[in-house]
Scaffold this motif. Structure first.
Motif, short mmCIF file in Angstrom:
data_model
loop_
_atom_site.label_atom_id
_atom_site.label_comp_id
_atom_site.label_asym_id
_atom_site.label_seq_id
_atom_site.Cartn_x
_atom_site.Cartn_y
_atom_site.Cartn_z
N HIS A 1 -9.16 4.16 4.93
CA HIS A 1 -7.98 3.94 4.35
C HIS A 1 -8.46 3.65 2.93
CE1 HIS A 1 -9.28 -0.28 5.46
NE2 HIS A 1 -8.93 -0.50 4.39
N LYS A 2 -9.49 2.82 2.59
CA LYS A 2 -9.92 2.49 1.16
C LYS A 2 -10.01 4.03 0.14
CE LYS A 2 -12.11 -1.71 2.28
NZ LYS A 2 -13.18 -2.60 1.76
N LYS A 3 -10.30 4.95 1.01
CA LYS A 3 -10.32 6.19 0.05
C LYS A 3 -9.20 6.92 -0.13
CE LYS A 3 -12.81 10.59 0.53
NZ LYS A 3 -13.87 11.55 1.32
N PHE A 4 -8.15 6.67 0.74
CA PHE A 4 -6.91 7.42 0.60
C PHE A 4 -5.74 6.63 0.20
CE2 PHE A 4 -9.68 9.89 3.57
CZ PHE A 4 -9.66 11.26 2.72
N ILE A 5 -5.79 5.40 0.25
CA ILE A 5 -4.40 4.54 0.15
C ILE A 5 -4.67 3.50 -1.21
CG2 ILE A 5 -3.09 2.74 0.99
CD1 ILE A 5 -4.10 3.36 3.81
N ASN A 6 -3.62 3.69 -2.11
CA ASN A 6 -3.61 2.96 -3.24
C ASN A 6 -2.95 1.43 -2.73
OD1 ASN A 6 -4.02 4.89 -5.23
ND2 ASN A 6 -2.05 5.85 -4.76
N SER B 1 0.88 -1.24 -0.08
CA SER B 1 -0.13 -0.14 -0.10
C SER B 1 0.80 1.21 0.03
CB SER B 1 -1.10 0.02 1.23
OG SER B 1 -1.71 -1.05 1.26
N ILE B 2 0.63 2.15 -0.92
CA ILE B 2 1.38 3.46 -0.97
C ILE B 2 0.34 4.48 -1.09
CG2 ILE B 2 3.07 4.69 -2.02
CD1 ILE B 2 4.02 2.30 -3.14
N ILE B 3 0.25 5.40 -0.04
CA ILE B 3 -0.62 6.42 0.05
C ILE B 3 -0.21 7.70 -0.81
CG2 ILE B 3 -1.77 8.25 1.61
CD1 ILE B 3 -1.24 6.35 3.77
N SER B 4 -1.20 8.27 -1.72
CA SER B 4 -1.02 9.43 -2.31
C SER B 4 -0.42 10.52 -1.32
CB SER B 4 -2.24 10.13 -2.96
OG SER B 4 -1.92 11.14 -3.66
N ALA B 5 0.63 11.12 -1.60
CA ALA B 5 1.26 12.01 -0.68
C ALA B 5 0.56 13.48 -0.55
CB ALA B 5 2.82 12.43 -1.10
N ALA B 6 -0.31 13.88 -1.52
CA ALA B 6 -0.88 14.79 -1.49
C ALA B 6 -2.13 14.86 -0.76
CB ALA B 6 -1.11 15.49 -2.79
N GLN B 7 -2.31 13.51 -0.33
CA GLN B 7 -3.76 13.42 0.34
C GLN B 7 -3.57 12.79 1.82
OE1 GLN B 7 -5.67 10.47 -2.26
NE2 GLN B 7 -6.89 12.20 -3.19
N PHE B 8 -2.33 12.65 2.21
CA PHE B 8 -2.36 11.87 3.29
C PHE B 8 -2.36 12.91 4.55
CE2 PHE B 8 1.39 14.31 4.75
CZ PHE B 8 1.64 14.01 5.88
N TYR B 9 -2.26 14.13 4.74
CA TYR B 9 -2.33 14.87 5.69
C TYR B 9 -3.81 15.35 5.81
CZ TYR B 9 -0.84 17.25 9.88
OH TYR B 9 -0.68 17.67 11.49
N ASN B 10 -4.79 14.86 5.89
CA ASN B 10 -6.12 15.39 5.94
C ASN B 10 -6.86 15.47 7.12
OD1 ASN B 10 -7.98 12.81 5.90
ND2 ASN B 10 -6.09 12.49 4.53
N LYS B 11 -8.10 15.99 7.08
CA LYS B 11 -8.73 16.01 8.38
C LYS B 11 -9.21 14.67 9.07
CE LYS B 11 -13.39 17.02 6.24
NZ LYS B 11 -14.51 17.87 6.37
N ASN B 12 -9.43 13.67 7.85
CA ASN B 12 -9.95 12.47 8.45
C ASN B 12 -8.84 11.72 9.20
OD1 ASN B 12 -12.54 12.48 7.14
ND2 ASN B 12 -11.33 12.34 5.41
N TRP C 1 -0.61 6.31 11.01
CA TRP C 1 -1.69 5.85 11.29
C TRP C 1 -1.59 4.20 11.89
CZ3 TRP C 1 -5.55 2.70 8.31
CH2 TRP C 1 -7.02 2.34 8.86
N ASP C 2 -2.23 3.72 12.56
CA ASP C 2 -1.76 2.07 13.15
C ASP C 2 -2.94 1.08 13.08
OD1 ASP C 2 0.22 0.70 14.20
OD2 ASP C 2 -0.44 0.88 16.06
N TRP C 3 -3.93 1.49 12.05
CA TRP C 3 -4.76 0.53 11.63
C TRP C 3 -5.77 0.00 13.10
CZ3 TRP C 3 -5.04 -0.36 6.55
CH2 TRP C 3 -4.02 0.06 5.98
N GLY C 4 -5.85 1.01 14.00
CA GLY C 4 -6.49 0.50 15.14
C GLY C 4 -5.93 -0.41 16.25
N ARG C 5 -4.72 -0.69 15.88
CA ARG C 5 -3.93 -1.54 16.92
C ARG C 5 -3.53 -1.08 18.11
NH1 ARG C 5 0.34 -3.91 12.75
NH2 ARG C 5 0.81 -1.55 12.22
#
Length: 213
Positions: A27-32, A3-14, A73-77
């Motif tokens: 994560h499905k909305k922001f992570i490739n 999984s590689i996140i689009s850098a321009a989208q990572f630091y968002n309010k969500n 982000w830690d996937w809720g762990r």
């Protein structure tokens, strides 16, 4: 899966809200998510946000072990203390490279293997680190034996396919050494080229080599 996140989208309010409210990050909305298979090679330069997916085993070639990895982000762990493990949003924001969007990743970071040498008994490939890195990685595939060149550099090697090999010094700097599957071994530059014998009969083996360009 890688999984590689689009850098321009990572630091968002969500993402920031998930650290405060502990709500699930979408994560499905922001992570490739890119599917991978055995022996695939992805280049992840400093500043690229990334993670490994489920049911994957990753051999990481780290060029600079003194540089930290920041968790966004830690996937809720939950940690051993029963609390969410710490994350580092502000440090991550200051270190992320905004060039690494989806198009850049697909064009520059996917494996692009170049054949260096091909014969009946062996195959040597350059496995595709991006131009931003100061190291190269070669993969040796063989059934009998192979000479691994040192390229005037210290070499980090790992047996990534096959049960056992034996490595010989061409300069008698060390006694023959048996290496098992998954083991990493270092050949100093002064040892020069080394000979590796396959101890798996007719089964094919692979060695991955990393060295400074």
């Amino acid at each position: 899966m890688i999984s590689i996140i689009s850098a321009a989208q990572f630091y968002n309010k969500n993402l920031k809200l998930s650290t405060v409210t502990k709500e699930e990050f979408d994560h499905k909305k922001f992570i490739n998510c890119f599917p991978v298979k055995k022996h695939d090679h992805y280049s992840i330069p400093a500043g690229a946000i990334h993670c490994g997916g489920p049911e994957t085993v990753v051999l990481e070639i780290s060029a600079t072990p003194y540089i930290f990895t920041f968790k966004l982000w830690d996937w809720g762990r939950i940690g051993l203390d029963g609390k969410p493990r710490p994350i580092h949003l502000e440090h991550g924001k200051n270190n992320v490279d905004m060039r690494f969007d989806t198009d850049y990743v697909k064009k520059n970071l996917f494996a692009k293997n170049d054949v260096i040498e091909k014969g009946q008994k062996q195959l040597v490939e350059k496995t595709g680190l991006c131009d931003l890195e100061f190291i190269n990685s070669y993969r040796y595939t063989f059934r009998n034996s192979v000479l691994i060149k040192n390229h005037d550099s210290v070499s980090m090697l790992n047996l990534v396919e096959g049960k056992k090999v034996r490595i010989y010094s061409q300069t008698n700097d060390f006694p023959p050494l048996i290496i098992s599957y998954g083991e990493t071994f270092i050949v100093p530059e002064y040892c020069k080229d080394v000979l590796v014998d396959n101890l798996c009969g007719s089964d094919e083996v692979m060695i991955l080599q990393a060295f400074v360009k």
